[in-house]
Scaffold this motif. Structure first.
Motif, PDB file in Angstrom:
ATOM      1  N   ASP A 201       6.694   0.802   7.017  1.00 47.05           N
ATOM      2  CA  ASP A 201       6.352  -0.613   6.963  1.00 47.05           C
ATOM      3  C   ASP A 201       5.206  -0.871   5.992  1.00 47.05           C
ATOM      4  OD1 ASP A 201       8.307  -1.051   8.826  1.00 47.05           O
ATOM      5  OD2 ASP A 201       6.938  -1.327  10.525  1.00 47.05           O
ATOM      6  N   ARG A 202       4.212   0.030   5.977  1.00 44.90           N
ATOM      7  CA  ARG A 202       3.102  -0.147   5.047  1.00 44.90           C
ATOM      8  C   ARG A 202       3.564   0.009   3.605  1.00 44.90           C
ATOM      9  NH1 ARG A 202      -0.447  -3.177   6.720  1.00 44.90           N
ATOM     10  NH2 ARG A 202      -1.961  -2.355   5.244  1.00 44.90           N
TER      11      ARG A 202
ATOM     12  N   GLN B  20      -5.172   2.057   5.009  1.00 46.46           N
ATOM     13  CA  GLN B  20      -4.649   1.399   3.809  1.00 46.46           C
ATOM     14  C   GLN B  20      -5.248   0.023   3.570  1.00 46.46           C
ATOM     15  OE1 GLN B  20      -0.268   2.279   3.130  1.00 46.46           O
ATOM     16  NE2 GLN B  20      -0.450   2.742   5.291  1.00 46.46           N
ATOM     17  N   SER B  21      -6.109  -0.434   4.484  1.00 52.48           N
ATOM     18  CA  SER B  21      -6.685  -1.752   4.340  1.00 52.48           C
ATOM     19  C   SER B  21      -7.985  -1.676   3.564  1.00 52.48           C
ATOM     20  CB  SER B  21      -6.861  -2.313   5.716  1.00 52.48           C
ATOM     21  OG  SER B  21      -8.002  -2.863   5.947  1.00 52.48           O
TER      22      SER B  21
ATOM     23  N   ARG C  85      -2.815   1.428   9.533  1.00 51.51           N
ATOM     24  CA  ARG C  85      -3.258   0.138   8.980  1.00 51.51           C
ATOM     25  C   ARG C  85      -4.669   0.237   8.422  1.00 51.51           C
ATOM     26  NH1 ARG C  85      -0.901  -1.692  13.765  1.00 51.51           N
ATOM     27  NH2 ARG C  85      -2.965  -1.965  14.719  1.00 51.51           N
TER      28      ARG C  85
END
Length: 206
Positions: free
Chosen positions: A128-129, A71-72, A68
């Motif tokens: 999911d990402r 990629q944030s 997470r």
């Protein structure tokens, strides 16, 4: 005061989590995904293994948090632009330029994404990402269709798959041979490609 104490505790927690995520990313780049352990992450960040377990619960929890975090906010400034074609193009160009910065974050992401193809630990988080990434791109295409900047027959879901495939594929080539892939130049080239590909057809001359 109690409120101040709670704020200080929250800030300490956020600082520790950021340090642990940064240490995990550095270890992935330096020694590979398979050598990542809670103990090594804690040691590199200056904490104990118990602190890592306290924050993330397990190696799986750490990997999910790392996926997470990597990629944030990868492309800064997007939230300041309205939805649509221009924001999509800023995302595409900014993504490639961010990878080209040779940052630990960019390299760690590519290594983890490649490893997720065969890793039961990583696959759910990165799948999911990618679902979320495609959803965001499709939303930009749909917004562009609605405001007339994107041709009406473009399929948002198909465009999203093509864009993600292109970005990931270029990223993998860069990971294998950084000197052969100029990501700054490709950022402009790929942006121009999608601008032309998604542009509405010019009306025929009478």
């Amino acid at each position: 005061m109690p409120t101040q104490d709670r704020r200080t505790q929250r800030e300490r927690r956020e600082h520790a989590e950021a340090a642990l995520i940064s240490a995990a990313a550095e270890l992935v780049v330096d020694t590979g995904v398979r050598s990542l352990t809670l103990a090594r992450v804690g040691e590199k960040a200056g904490y104990s293994r118990g602190i890592v377990s306290h924050h993330f619960g397990s190696k799986q929890g750490l990997l999910d948090a790392l996926a997470r975090a990597l990629q944030s906010g990868f492309v800064p400034g997007l939230d300041e632009q309205p939805p649509g074609l221009e924001r999509l193009l800023a995302l595409v160009g900014g993504y490639l330029r961010a990878l080209g910065s040779r940052s630990v974050t960019g390299r760690a992401f590519l290594l983890l994404w490649a490893e997720s193809m065969t890793s039961a630990e990583l696959k759910p988080a990165f799948r999911d990402r990618d679902v979320g990434f495609r959803h965001d791109i499709a939303a930009e295409v749909a917004a562009g269709i609605a405001d007339g900047a994107v041709r009406a027959d473009a399929d948002p879901a198909d465009v999203a798959v093509a864009v993600v495939g292109q970005l990931r594929g270029i990223g993998m080539q860069y990971l294998l041979d950084p000197d052969a892939v100029d990501l700054d130049r490709l950022g402009d080239e790929v942006t121009d490609h999608w601008r032309r590909a998604l542009a509405p057809d010019e009306p025929s001359a009478p």
